[in-house]
Design a protein around this motif. Structure first.
Motif, mmCIF file in Angstrom:
data_model
loop_
_atom_site.group_PDB
_atom_site.id
_atom_site.type_symbol
_atom_site.label_atom_id
_atom_site.label_comp_id
_atom_site.label_asym_id
_atom_site.label_seq_id
_atom_site.Cartn_x
_atom_site.Cartn_y
_atom_site.Cartn_z
ATOM 1 N N ARG A 26 0.837 -1.210 0.000
ATOM 2 C CA ARG A 26 0.000 0.000 0.000
ATOM 3 C C ARG A 26 0.862 1.246 0.000
ATOM 4 N N TYR A 55 -6.326 -2.836 1.948
ATOM 5 C CA TYR A 55 -5.056 -2.232 1.560
ATOM 6 C C TYR A 55 -5.031 -1.933 0.064
ATOM 7 N N VAL A 57 -3.996 -3.573 -2.588
ATOM 8 C CA VAL A 57 -2.815 -3.933 -3.373
ATOM 9 C C VAL A 57 -3.215 -5.064 -4.318
#
Length: 187
Positions: A26, A55, A57
């Motif tokens: 992140r 997050y 990602v």
């Protein structure tokens, strides 16, 4: 770090180490890097564990590319032997897990799934030429004692665990610690 992709190798389990790896992803993305998670084993399809979805990602495909940087946690150092073109960084999240320490139920599950890979971890003398991050002074000191320089790269507590809305009951001023780490001090 190269200007290409950043591939973060991560087991698809919910424990402290994988959370730190997602935090790193992140932060790198927030800094403008093309970072993605590569769940190991690479040959299987994995879903991002639910706690790490926030997050944001994305999952990437592992590739040993010249302009890529591969970040490997200490438990997967044997993968470094298969990376020839990409730049490698090892993030030492736990010295104890490098040695295959077993104990907690989450760790036992991780150990059972990856014991072959962990049992064949790369020896320290073969890791000296890579870049190293240390999550703690303990790891930094351990590496220095083995002739390996490292940069400190710490983590943070997910706000989910500290916001009042996420807490139940009355908040107390307590300190949590793992009594298995630093036994000589905690006794």
């Amino acid at each position: 770090m190269t200007s290409g992709r950043v591939l973060i190798v991560c087991p698809p389990v919910v424990t402290g180490g994988p959370e730190l790896l997602h935090q790193l992803g992140r932060e790198l993305r927030d800094l403008g890097h093309d970072a993605s998670m590569c769940y190991y084993p690479f040959s299987k399809a994995h879903k991002t564990p639910e706690p790490y979805v926030p997050y944001g990602v994305p999952q990437g495909t592992f590739a040993d590319e010249k302009d890529a940087t591969v970040i490997v946690p200490e438990v997967f150092t044997s993968l470094t032997q298969k990376i020839n073109r990409a730049s490698v960084t090892i993030w030492w999240l736990s010295v104890d897990y490098y040695y295959g320490r077993k104990g907690e139920s989450d760790w036992m599950d991780l150990y059972r799934r990856y014991k072959t890979l962990i049992a064949t971890r790369a020896p320290l003398h073969r890791l000296r030429h890579y870049r190293h991050f240390a999550q703690s002074y303990y790891a930094h000191d351990f590496l220095r004692g083995h002739g390996i320089e490292s940069l400190m790269l710490s983590d943070y507590i997910n706000p989910l665990y500290t916001e009042d809305e996420g807490l139940s009951g009355t908040k107390e001023n307590l300190i949590a610690f793992n009594p298995r780490k630093g036994k000589s001090i905690t006794r």
